[in-house]
Design a protein around this motif. Structure first.
Motif, mmCIF file in Angstrom:
data_model
loop_
_atom_site.group_PDB
_atom_site.id
_atom_site.type_symbol
_atom_site.label_atom_id
_atom_site.label_comp_id
_atom_site.label_asym_id
_atom_site.label_seq_id
_atom_site.Cartn_x
_atom_site.Cartn_y
_atom_site.Cartn_z
ATOM 1 N N VAL A 203 -21.116 51.765 78.691
ATOM 2 C CA VAL A 203 -21.921 52.823 77.271
ATOM 3 C C VAL A 203 -23.634 53.271 77.543
ATOM 4 C CG1 VAL A 203 -20.196 51.715 75.286
ATOM 5 C CG2 VAL A 203 -22.659 50.975 75.938
ATOM 6 N N GLY A 204 -23.717 53.988 77.292
ATOM 7 C CA GLY A 204 -24.827 55.184 77.351
ATOM 8 C C GLY A 204 -25.204 55.627 76.594
ATOM 9 N N ILE A 205 -26.755 56.040 76.637
ATOM 10 C CA ILE A 205 -26.981 57.176 75.548
ATOM 11 C C ILE A 205 -26.793 58.060 76.153
ATOM 12 C CG2 ILE A 205 -29.122 58.036 74.331
ATOM 13 C CD1 ILE A 205 -30.203 55.308 74.226
ATOM 14 N N THR A 206 -26.200 58.969 76.203
ATOM 15 C CA THR A 206 -26.005 61.137 76.150
ATOM 16 C C THR A 206 -26.895 62.099 75.742
ATOM 17 O OG1 THR A 206 -23.816 60.867 75.126
ATOM 18 C CG2 THR A 206 -23.850 59.779 77.561
ATOM 19 N N ALA A 207 -27.013 62.054 75.065
ATOM 20 C CA ALA A 207 -28.380 63.016 73.798
ATOM 21 C C ALA A 207 -29.055 62.668 73.743
ATOM 22 C CB ALA A 207 -27.112 64.106 73.709
ATOM 23 N N VAL A 208 -29.929 63.050 73.640
ATOM 24 C CA VAL A 208 -31.465 62.867 72.239
ATOM 25 C C VAL A 208 -31.422 64.256 71.567
ATOM 26 C CG1 VAL A 208 -33.241 61.708 71.754
ATOM 27 C CG2 VAL A 208 -32.416 61.159 73.133
ATOM 28 N N SER A 209 -32.048 63.995 70.350
ATOM 29 C CA SER A 209 -32.075 65.412 69.212
ATOM 30 C C SER A 209 -33.843 64.903 68.662
ATOM 31 C CB SER A 209 -31.069 66.380 68.926
ATOM 32 O OG SER A 209 -30.489 65.731 67.938
ATOM 33 N N VAL A 210 -34.500 66.492 68.562
ATOM 34 C CA VAL A 210 -35.573 66.328 68.023
ATOM 35 C C VAL A 210 -35.548 67.125 67.283
ATOM 36 C CG1 VAL A 210 -37.519 65.707 67.856
ATOM 37 C CG2 VAL A 210 -36.155 64.767 69.751
ATOM 38 N N LEU A 211 -36.201 67.129 65.921
ATOM 39 C CA LEU A 211 -36.527 68.611 65.040
ATOM 40 C C LEU A 211 -37.997 67.625 64.486
ATOM 41 C CD1 LEU A 211 -33.253 69.011 63.280
ATOM 42 C CD2 LEU A 211 -34.839 70.693 64.878
#
Length: 322
Positions: A203-211
């Protein structure tokens, strides 16, 4: 005297005719019931035998398949079992000689449970995602399930001859024992050692969104306009064909001595080859503040080209007041 003799003769003839009609009337429904029962029973056993052949073939040759294809075929077989149980129950009525319809219903129910136990054992041995239908009750080990299949085969072989001397003289087909006679330990060893069926967790972290949306900045830095809150979204992906429980930990630590680190922990069970978007609670921050944002994913190995942790330097622009 002659008149009396004639009358008696007529009465005897009429009685014989009525007895004959009654006899024919009793035989005809039984013949119809026996023939209908035979047609339905042979259809059911034919389906069970086809199931037995397909399952034996899958277990004997499944090492050439991928995990997804093997699991799909195993599930297709499982979906037939409740139907067998339903059709077996319908054969309980009307009752027939030697209670043969009760026998086929009970033996079918037992064979369904035996097959379900075997399917569950295979799925567990290969760590495949698996759900047992609520109306099927597995519980036997694979060895015990195979032994039970042989016993039900012998019981049916004796019972199926019960209507040969009854009206219709119907012949009921035998059950097959392909799966019951497999060397299950050898079969599972071969399947579990197959490279295409071997479970590789990842498993892995595939995306990070920031607002609010970050401003242009070097890699590894999140440069924000003046704000007091950060909204995050973190997508994690399961690269293996297996369910996987994971935990995401988010820590926002101020770079100075003042301030308290904000920490959140969230967990989820990922479906095979699936993704999930975590939406943490809002993180608070002040203008001109510098902090470190750390994302850590635990609970499984890292897959190829996948990461389980990310670290960012968070910089908030001055407010511009004054």
């Amino acid at each position: 005297m002659l008149t009396v003799a004639v009358i008696v003769t007529l009465l005897v003839l009429l009685l014989a005719r009525d007895i004959s009609r009654a006899g024919h009337g009793a035989t005809s429904p039984r013949l119809t019931e026996n023939e209908s029962f035979a047609a339905l029973t042979n259809s059911l056993i034919g389906q069970e035998n086809a199931f037995d052949t397909r399952l034996a073939y899958l277990l004997s040759h499944g090492q050439t398949l991928s995990r997804q294809v093997f699991a799909a075929r195993l599930e297709q077989l499982q979906q037939q079992l409740p139907q067998f149980q339903t059709e077996g129950s319908r054969l309980r009525r009307p009752p027939l000689k030697h209670r043969i319809n009760e026998t086929i219903a009970q033996l079918t129910e037992q064979r369904v449970d035996d097959y379900q136990s075997l399917l569950s054992s295979v799925a567990a041995g290969l760590s495949l995602p698996w759900t047992t239908p609520s109306n099927v009750t597995p519980g036997l080990s694979a060895t015990a399930a195979q032994a039970s299949l042989l016993v039900t085969n012998q019981q049916w072989d004796l019972a199926r001859r019960g209507l040969l001397l009854e009206p219709g003289h119907v012949t009921l087909i035998a059950t097959t024992t392909n799966v019951a006679r497999l060397d299950f330990a050898t079969v599972m060893s071969r399947l579990s050692q197959s490279p295409s069926l071997t479970l590789t967790r990842g498993v892995g972290i595939t995306a990070v969104s920031v607002l609010p949306a970050p401003l242009p900045a070097p890699t590894g830095e999140i440069l924000l306009p003046p704000t007091s809150m950060i909204h995050l979204g973190v997508t994690v992906t399961n690269a293996s064909y297996a369910t996987q429980a994971v935990t995401l930990t988010i820590v926002l630590s101020p770079s100075g001595a003042a301030g308290v680190a904000q920490r959140q922990t969230m967990s989820v069970t990922l479906r095979p080859l699936g993704s999930y978007a975590f939406v943490p609670k809002i993180l608070t921050i002040a203008a001109s503040e510098h902090a470190t944002l750390t994302l850590t994913l635990s609970g499984a190995q890292t897959g190829p080209n996948m990461v389980r942790s990310r670290r960012y330097a968070v910089v908030v622009s001055p407010s511009g007041n004054g």
